[in-house]
Design a protein around this motif. Structure first.
Motif, PDB file in Angstrom:
ATOM      1  N   ALA A 109       0.871  -1.380  -0.080  1.00 52.26           N
ATOM      2  CA  ALA A 109       0.066  -0.079   0.160  1.00 52.26           C
ATOM      3  C   ALA A 109       1.000   1.238  -0.151  1.00 52.26           C
ATOM      4  CB  ALA A 109      -0.954   0.036   1.258  1.00 52.26           C
ATOM      5  N   ILE A 110       1.813   1.131   0.899  1.00 45.27           N
ATOM      6  CA  ILE A 110       2.883   2.305   0.778  1.00 45.27           C
ATOM      7  C   ILE A 110       3.535   2.612  -0.414  1.00 45.27           C
ATOM      8  CG2 ILE A 110       4.880   3.292   1.859  1.00 45.27           C
ATOM      9  CD1 ILE A 110       4.118   2.024   4.434  1.00 45.27           C
ATOM     10  N   ALA A 111       3.827   1.502  -1.009  1.00 49.90           N
ATOM     11  CA  ALA A 111       4.629   1.704  -2.455  1.00 49.90           C
ATOM     12  C   ALA A 111       3.658   2.094  -3.510  1.00 49.90           C
ATOM     13  CB  ALA A 111       5.182   0.197  -2.761  1.00 49.90           C
ATOM     14  N   GLY A 112       2.315   1.517  -3.439  1.00 52.66           N
ATOM     15  CA  GLY A 112       1.575   2.315  -4.425  1.00 52.66           C
ATOM     16  C   GLY A 112       1.101   3.389  -4.176  1.00 52.66           C
ATOM     17  N   PHE A 113       1.145   3.926  -3.051  1.00 49.71           N
ATOM     18  CA  PHE A 113       0.610   5.246  -2.824  1.00 49.71           C
ATOM     19  C   PHE A 113       1.699   6.207  -3.619  1.00 49.71           C
ATOM     20  CE2 PHE A 113       1.339   8.925   0.095  1.00 49.71           C
ATOM     21  CZ  PHE A 113       0.112   9.559  -0.127  1.00 49.71           C
ATOM     22  N   HIS A 114       2.932   5.659  -3.431  1.00 53.88           N
ATOM     23  CA  HIS A 114       4.160   6.546  -3.891  1.00 53.88           C
ATOM     24  C   HIS A 114       4.322   6.694  -5.387  1.00 53.88           C
ATOM     25  CE1 HIS A 114       5.378   8.245  -0.060  1.00 53.88           C
ATOM     26  NE2 HIS A 114       5.317   6.922   0.582  1.00 53.88           N
ATOM     27  N   LEU A 115       3.912   5.523  -5.846  1.00 53.85           N
ATOM     28  CA  LEU A 115       4.059   5.215  -7.362  1.00 53.85           C
ATOM     29  C   LEU A 115       2.882   5.712  -8.279  1.00 53.85           C
ATOM     30  CD1 LEU A 115       5.809   1.650  -7.039  1.00 53.85           C
ATOM     31  CD2 LEU A 115       6.788   3.654  -7.872  1.00 53.85           C
ATOM     32  N   ILE A 116       1.700   5.553  -7.728  1.00 49.14           N
ATOM     33  CA  ILE A 116       0.509   5.872  -8.259  1.00 49.14           C
ATOM     34  C   ILE A 116      -0.250   6.970  -7.751  1.00 49.14           C
ATOM     35  CG2 ILE A 116      -1.653   5.174  -9.209  1.00 49.14           C
ATOM     36  CD1 ILE A 116       0.520   3.470 -10.126  1.00 49.14           C
ATOM     37  N   ASP A 117      -0.588   8.128  -8.935  1.00 46.21           N
ATOM     38  CA  ASP A 117      -1.221   9.303  -8.283  1.00 46.21           C
ATOM     39  C   ASP A 117      -2.636   9.162  -7.961  1.00 46.21           C
ATOM     40  OD1 ASP A 117      -1.917  11.894  -7.799  1.00 46.21           O
ATOM     41  OD2 ASP A 117      -1.326  12.751  -9.889  1.00 46.21           O
ATOM     42  N   LEU A 118      -2.995   9.035  -6.795  1.00 48.62           N
ATOM     43  CA  LEU A 118      -4.311   8.812  -6.545  1.00 48.62           C
ATOM     44  C   LEU A 118      -5.068   9.940  -6.158  1.00 48.62           C
ATOM     45  CD1 LEU A 118      -4.015   5.611  -4.340  1.00 48.62           C
ATOM     46  CD2 LEU A 118      -4.674   5.717  -6.613  1.00 48.62           C
ATOM     47  N   GLY A 119      -4.414  11.221  -6.596  1.00 49.05           N
ATOM     48  CA  GLY A 119      -5.160  12.494  -6.004  1.00 49.05           C
ATOM     49  C   GLY A 119      -5.064  12.806  -4.454  1.00 49.05           C
ATOM     50  N   PRO A 120      -6.105  13.748  -4.300  1.00 48.06           N
ATOM     51  CA  PRO A 120      -6.011  14.254  -2.834  1.00 48.06           C
ATOM     52  C   PRO A 120      -6.517  13.269  -1.866  1.00 48.06           C
ATOM     53  CG  PRO A 120      -7.619  15.439  -4.230  1.00 48.06           C
ATOM     54  CD  PRO A 120      -6.764  14.764  -5.006  1.00 48.06           C
ATOM     55  N   LEU A 121      -7.522  12.170  -2.305  1.00 50.42           N
ATOM     56  CA  LEU A 121      -7.986  11.399  -1.580  1.00 50.42           C
ATOM     57  C   LEU A 121      -6.890  10.142  -1.289  1.00 50.42           C
ATOM     58  CD1 LEU A 121     -11.580  11.177  -2.989  1.00 50.42           C
ATOM     59  CD2 LEU A 121     -10.835  12.241  -0.830  1.00 50.42           C
ATOM     60  N   GLY A 122      -5.574  10.107  -1.907  1.00 47.62           N
ATOM     61  CA  GLY A 122      -4.985   9.074  -1.997  1.00 47.62           C
ATOM     62  C   GLY A 122      -4.600   8.510  -0.415  1.00 47.62           C
ATOM     63  N   PRO A 123      -4.304   9.160   0.274  1.00 50.94           N
ATOM     64  CA  PRO A 123      -4.057   8.423   1.884  1.00 50.94           C
ATOM     65  C   PRO A 123      -5.343   7.552   2.176  1.00 50.94           C
ATOM     66  CG  PRO A 123      -3.446  10.702   1.737  1.00 50.94           C
ATOM     67  CD  PRO A 123      -4.057  10.673   0.646  1.00 50.94           C
ATOM     68  N   LYS A 124      -6.632   8.205   2.049  1.00 51.67           N
ATOM     69  CA  LYS A 124      -7.921   7.607   2.453  1.00 51.67           C
ATOM     70  C   LYS A 124      -8.149   6.231   1.453  1.00 51.67           C
ATOM     71  CE  LYS A 124     -10.339  11.658   4.096  1.00 51.67           C
ATOM     72  NZ  LYS A 124     -11.479  12.496   4.113  1.00 51.67           N
ATOM     73  N   ILE A 125      -7.678   6.358   0.336  1.00 52.43           N
ATOM     74  CA  ILE A 125      -7.930   5.280  -0.611  1.00 52.43           C
ATOM     75  C   ILE A 125      -6.872   4.069  -0.229  1.00 52.43           C
ATOM     76  CG2 ILE A 125      -7.461   4.206  -3.059  1.00 52.43           C
ATOM     77  CD1 ILE A 125      -8.324   7.200  -3.659  1.00 52.43           C
ATOM     78  N   GLY A 302      -3.240  -3.684  -7.722  1.00 49.83           N
ATOM     79  CA  GLY A 302      -2.233  -4.598  -8.211  1.00 49.83           C
ATOM     80  C   GLY A 302      -0.664  -4.558  -7.692  1.00 49.83           C
ATOM     81  N   ILE A 303      -0.066  -3.275  -7.391  1.00 52.89           N
ATOM     82  CA  ILE A 303       0.839  -3.022  -6.669  1.00 52.89           C
ATOM     83  C   ILE A 303       0.965  -3.636  -5.440  1.00 52.89           C
ATOM     84  CG2 ILE A 303       2.736  -1.504  -5.790  1.00 52.89           C
ATOM     85  CD1 ILE A 303       1.921   0.333  -8.302  1.00 52.89           C
ATOM     86  N   MET A 304      -0.060  -3.192  -4.453  1.00 53.24           N
ATOM     87  CA  MET A 304      -0.393  -3.800  -3.186  1.00 53.24           C
ATOM     88  C   MET A 304      -0.417  -5.222  -3.051  1.00 53.24           C
ATOM     89  SD  MET A 304      -3.087  -2.507  -0.462  1.00 53.24           S
ATOM     90  CE  MET A 304      -4.712  -3.360  -1.561  1.00 53.24           C
ATOM     91  N   ALA A 305      -1.050  -5.841  -4.231  1.00 54.32           N
ATOM     92  CA  ALA A 305      -1.143  -7.310  -4.120  1.00 54.32           C
ATOM     93  C   ALA A 305       0.333  -8.019  -4.499  1.00 54.32           C
ATOM     94  CB  ALA A 305      -2.322  -7.780  -5.244  1.00 54.32           C
ATOM     95  N   THR A 306       0.938  -7.401  -5.488  1.00 52.03           N
ATOM     96  CA  THR A 306       2.208  -7.986  -5.893  1.00 52.03           C
ATOM     97  C   THR A 306       3.178  -7.942  -4.729  1.00 52.03           C
ATOM     98  OG1 THR A 306       2.050  -7.237  -8.290  1.00 52.03           O
ATOM     99  CG2 THR A 306       4.056  -7.851  -7.441  1.00 52.03           C
ATOM    100  N   VAL A 307       3.375  -6.684  -4.163  1.00 53.44           N
ATOM    101  CA  VAL A 307       4.262  -6.616  -3.030  1.00 53.44           C
ATOM    102  C   VAL A 307       3.687  -7.854  -1.716  1.00 53.44           C
ATOM    103  CG1 VAL A 307       5.128  -5.248  -1.124  1.00 53.44           C
ATOM    104  CG2 VAL A 307       4.733  -4.337  -3.408  1.00 53.44           C
ATOM    105  N   HIS A 308       2.519  -7.883  -1.747  1.00 51.39           N
ATOM    106  CA  HIS A 308       1.974  -8.893  -0.579  1.00 51.39           C
ATOM    107  C   HIS A 308       2.350 -10.321  -0.722  1.00 51.39           C
ATOM    108  CE1 HIS A 308      -1.513 -10.817   1.910  1.00 51.39           C
ATOM    109  NE2 HIS A 308      -1.264 -11.731   0.654  1.00 51.39           N
ATOM    110  N   LEU A 309       2.219 -10.690  -1.987  1.00 54.77           N
ATOM    111  CA  LEU A 309       2.561 -12.104  -2.574  1.00 54.77           C
ATOM    112  C   LEU A 309       4.025 -12.224  -2.530  1.00 54.77           C
ATOM    113  CD1 LEU A 309       1.507 -14.637  -3.492  1.00 54.77           C
ATOM    114  CD2 LEU A 309       1.936 -14.030  -5.615  1.00 54.77           C
TER     115      LEU A 309
END
Length: 379
Positions: A109-125, A302-309
């Motif tokens: 989740a931390i990696a995905g947050f920094h790699l993907i621009d989720l906008g201002p709602l990013g932390p909540k997403i 997808g990033i979160m799942a990949t790192v998880h696995l």
């Protein structure tokens, strides 16, 4: 208008569709493709194909009934022969694997947050989806409310991404044990021993099959569900009803082991309910909605799942955790107790059904706190 050939209000049409999908799943296990991919994957695929071709809807009261009744009824049926004297000593590695899986979800989740621009709602997403991938949909709803994430279109995109991503991840978890490379790299005594043992158990059960056994098992399962959800309601924690259902089933299994072992066909009936559930899981995957509205969120998932696995497999290698145990712990963490128990049962890893449910409940209990804390940390 829903637009599907069988409308959400057509109850018998949907019951016929899902029972047919389950029947197809069991039939497919005897085919070459079914032996290669497993009946579970083909059942999920059939459900997804029918919903995305608009034959059946993505959601309906029948979908909800399966989640609300078929899955809880299946749990005791899968546990009536659960011998805790054997299970408890084997549960330690699964708890370690679950902890590693949860850490992998957070890292992803931390990696995905920094790699993907989720906008201002990013932390909540990130906080909401990480809670869903440590607990389940209950945690998705609870954390989104706690974080005041009220953007309807975004919540829809997140739900679509979570559903499709979860379905694809479940497919991967079921397929991994069939990979020769994975089996060479990650030994598993559970996979090596379970098939022969279970085939003998199932053959013996079928030899002495009586309809009275099925009737008794189903009645006992319903009584376990009644007791479990009643106790949870009286305790003010109805969302944890499945935990008390599990405890009621385990109580029967371990206080009356001889009588419960005398029942035949209970496990098969539980598997039938689970195949109906797998069809509903596949039917809920709205691929087009995900493509139209959720690509950034899907990329994050997808990033979160990949790192998880990667964490799960790396931890299994480092700590010499049995591959079957690692995969079930991953499933319990990312997808919840129902799918984890269903995978363990469908792949004939009977000793892992009870730990799968217990770990899934642990995810339910902790994910809300973790998801909110992550959102605050990233914000």
């Amino acid at each position: 208008m829903d637009g599907s050939l069988i409308s959400p209000e057509n109850g018998f049409g949907l019951v016929a569709a899902f029972l047919s999908i389950a029947a197809f799943g069991f039939w497919s296990e005897g085919t070459k493709l079914g032996k290669l991919l497993s009946g579970v994957i083909l059942t999920i695929g059939a459900g997804a194909l029918m919903s995305n071709l608009r034959v059946i809807p993505f959601a309906s009261p029948v979908h909800d009934l399966v989640w609300s009744y078929a899955v809880p009824l299946a749990i005791p049926l899968l546990l009536f022969k659960a011998d805790l004297r054997r299970i408890i000593p084997e549960a330690g590695p699964l708890l370690l694997a679950f902890t590693i899986a949860a850490a992998g979800t957070l890292a992803g989740a931390i990696a995905g947050f920094h790699l993907i621009d989720l906008g201002p709602l990013g932390p909540k997403i990130a906080g909401t989806l990480s809670a869903s991938w440590i607990g389940g949909s209950m945690n998705f709803a609870a954390v989104s409310q706690a974080l005041e994430l009220n953007d309807g279109p975004m919540l829809g995109a997140m739900a679509a991404s979570d559903n499709v991503g979860g379905t694809l991840f479940l497919t991967l978890l079921v397929l991994l044990p069939g990979s020769a490379l994975i089996r060479r790299s990650f030994p598993s005594h559970v996979m090596d021993e379970a098939p022969g043992e279970d085939e003998a158990i199932e053959a013996e059960e079928r030899k002495h099959f009586h309809i009275a056994d099925l009737a008794t098992a189903l009645a006992l399962s319903a009584l376990c569900c009644l007791a479990g959800y009643t106790i949870a309601g009286l305790a003010g924690i109805p969302q944890f009803g499945v935990l008390f259902v599990t405890l009621a089933a385990l109580l029967l299994a371990n206080v009356f082991p001889a009588r419960m072992h005398g029942l035949n066909g209970d496990f098969d009936l539980g598997m039938y309910f689970m195949y109906i559930f797998f069809g509903v899981v596949g039917a809920g995957a709205d691929v087009l909605l995900m493509v139209r509205t959720a690509l950034p969120v899907f990329a994050f998932t997808g990033i979160m799942a990949t790192v998880h696995l990667a964490f799960v497999l790396g931890g299994a290698k480092l700590f010499r955790i049995d591959l079957a145990e690692a995969l079930i712990a991953s499933n319990a963490c990312a997808l919840g107790p129902a799918t984890a128990a269903a995978q363990a049962a469908s792949q004939r890893w009977r000793s892992l059904v009870t730990p799968a449910i217990m770990l899934g409940i642990l995810g339910y209990a902790t994910a809300n706190f973790i998801g909110v804390a992550l959102a605050k940390f990233l914000g």
